[in-house]
Design a protein around this motif. Structure first.
Motif, PDB file in Angstrom:
ATOM      1  N   ARG A 117       2.144   6.898 -15.338  1.00 23.00           N
ATOM      2  CA  ARG A 117       3.141   6.817 -16.420  1.00 23.00           C
ATOM      3  C   ARG A 117       2.504   6.348 -17.723  1.00 23.00           C
ATOM      4  N   PRO A 163       1.361   4.357 -10.434  1.00 21.87           N
ATOM      5  CA  PRO A 163       2.722   3.897 -10.722  1.00 21.87           C
ATOM      6  C   PRO A 163       3.628   3.631  -9.516  1.00 21.87           C
ATOM      7  N   ARG A 233       9.516  -6.266 -12.843  1.00 18.09           N
ATOM      8  CA  ARG A 233       9.583  -5.146 -13.792  1.00 18.09           C
ATOM      9  C   ARG A 233      10.414  -5.557 -15.001  1.00 18.09           C
ATOM     10  N   PHE A 240       9.367   0.963 -13.593  1.00 16.99           N
ATOM     11  CA  PHE A 240       8.104   0.908 -12.881  1.00 16.99           C
ATOM     12  C   PHE A 240       7.608  -0.539 -12.846  1.00 16.99           C
TER      13      PHE A 240
END
Ligand code: SF4
Length: 332
Positions: A117, A163, A233, A240
């Motif tokens: 990502r 990720p 997160r 993610f």
């Protein structure tokens, strides 16, 4: 989006043959692939859709070896009461990975092969990205924003983080993947599936052209029962990982007999913290020991200015996961 050919083979032999052609990509659930096609990051000549190969569906968690077909759905496996009871970390890693809509479409095989990502990888306005365009440079390392990047396993060519969530569980618990390709079938230790970036970050796995992951297998071990997946997160609802840990513990009386620690959100590939595991074996699982294991897990970290916060965050997540397991076990 560039035009591409599309085929949907009914069996693996036809699929591996079709997928061997230059410029071909494999698609199953499509939850990542379609995004990357739409934003022009991937521009294949042809897509081979393997979602109709029924041999790759189904899973079995009833024997001494768990086996998941590559097309098993994230939602089906994550919600299965037998999986939840036998291996909480595995279920939790799937639950925390994505929204219900995505879990209902995404497959386990696709999940382990998802792309980074890194924002510069996904934005073609940035010409410099060695992973998307080999030899072009790295926008992150050349003055870019690095808060989302790896502090373990990176190179001077790429510091993108892996990720996923599920993969941290697989690497910690000695999973293997089985594959079928033009050269036949083979078994690959999960820890060997993903390649460190080195100077070729565009080559992300050891899979050969046309080689398809057919199943994921894990030996059943006692540490699975006392396991968890803890994920830090930016927001609790489907982001993610900034840092995560898959942890499992087997006790022998008051001391740790076996412990597994996989790290996510902090490394270029699914990362097993073996030195941290070794620091715990044969000792009581105290808060002090858990915090020391967290510190050891990141002793070799090489952060950039923007990612330095992950050392403390990651250590706290490892310690938190270990103490969460201890609480679940009801250990003193
Ligand atoms: Fe590309 Fe890797 Fe650099 Fe991100 S960190 S811009 S993926 S080369």
């Amino acid at each position: 989006m560039k035009n591409f050919a599309y085929s949907r083979p009914a069996d693996l032999t036809a699929a591996t043959e079709a997928a061997s052609a230059d410029g071909t990509r494999i698609i199953a659930g499509g939850t990542t692939m379609v995004d990357l096609l739409k934003i022009g990051v991937l521009n294949p000549e042809a897509l081979v859709d393997i979602s109709g190969i029924t041999d790759l569906r189904g899973y079995d968690v009833s024997s001494d070896r768990m086996r998941f077909g590559a097309l098993s759905m994230m939602s089906t496996v994550g919600d299965d009461p037998d999986v939840i009871a036998a291996f909480p970390a595995l279920s939790e890693s799937l639950w925390k990975a994505a929204s219900p809509q995505l879990r209902n479409a995404a497959t386990l095989g696709g999940n382990i092969l998802q792309h980074t990502r890194c924002p510069y990888y996904r934005d073609t306005a940035y010409a410099q990205c060695n992973k998307r365009s080999p030899g072009s440079g790295c926008a992150a390392l050349e003055g870019g924003e690095t808060t989302l990047h790896a502090i373990l396993g990176g190179s001077s060519s790429c510091v993108a983080k892996y990720p996923g969530d599920f993969a941290q569980v697989l690497v910690a618990f000695d999973a293997e993947v089985t594959t079928q390709g033009p050269g036949g079938t083979r078994t690959i230790a999960f820890a060997q599936l993903h390649r460190l970036p080195g100077d070729t970050p565009h080559i992300e796995t050891v899979l050969e052209p046309g080689e398809i992951v057919t199943a994921i297998e894990l030996p059943m071990i006692p540490a699975m029962t006392n396991s968890t997946y803890l994920k830090a997160r930016d927001r609790e609802s489907y982001a993610f990982a900034s840092a995560s840990a898959a942890v499992g513990v087997e006790m022998d009386g008051d001391t740790v007999r076996d412990v597994r620690i996989g790290l996510g959100g902090v490394a270029s590939v699914p990362w097993r913290a073996t030195a941290a595991e070794d620091s715990l074996k044969g000792k009581p699982l105290t808060e002090e020991a858990a915090r020391e294991a967290g510190r050891i897990a990141f002793q070799d970290a090489e952060p950039l200015e923007g990612s330095a916060y992950k050392i403390k965050l990651g250590a706290d997540v490892v310690a938190g996961a270990l103490l969460q397991v201890k609480t679940r076990m009801g250990a003193e």
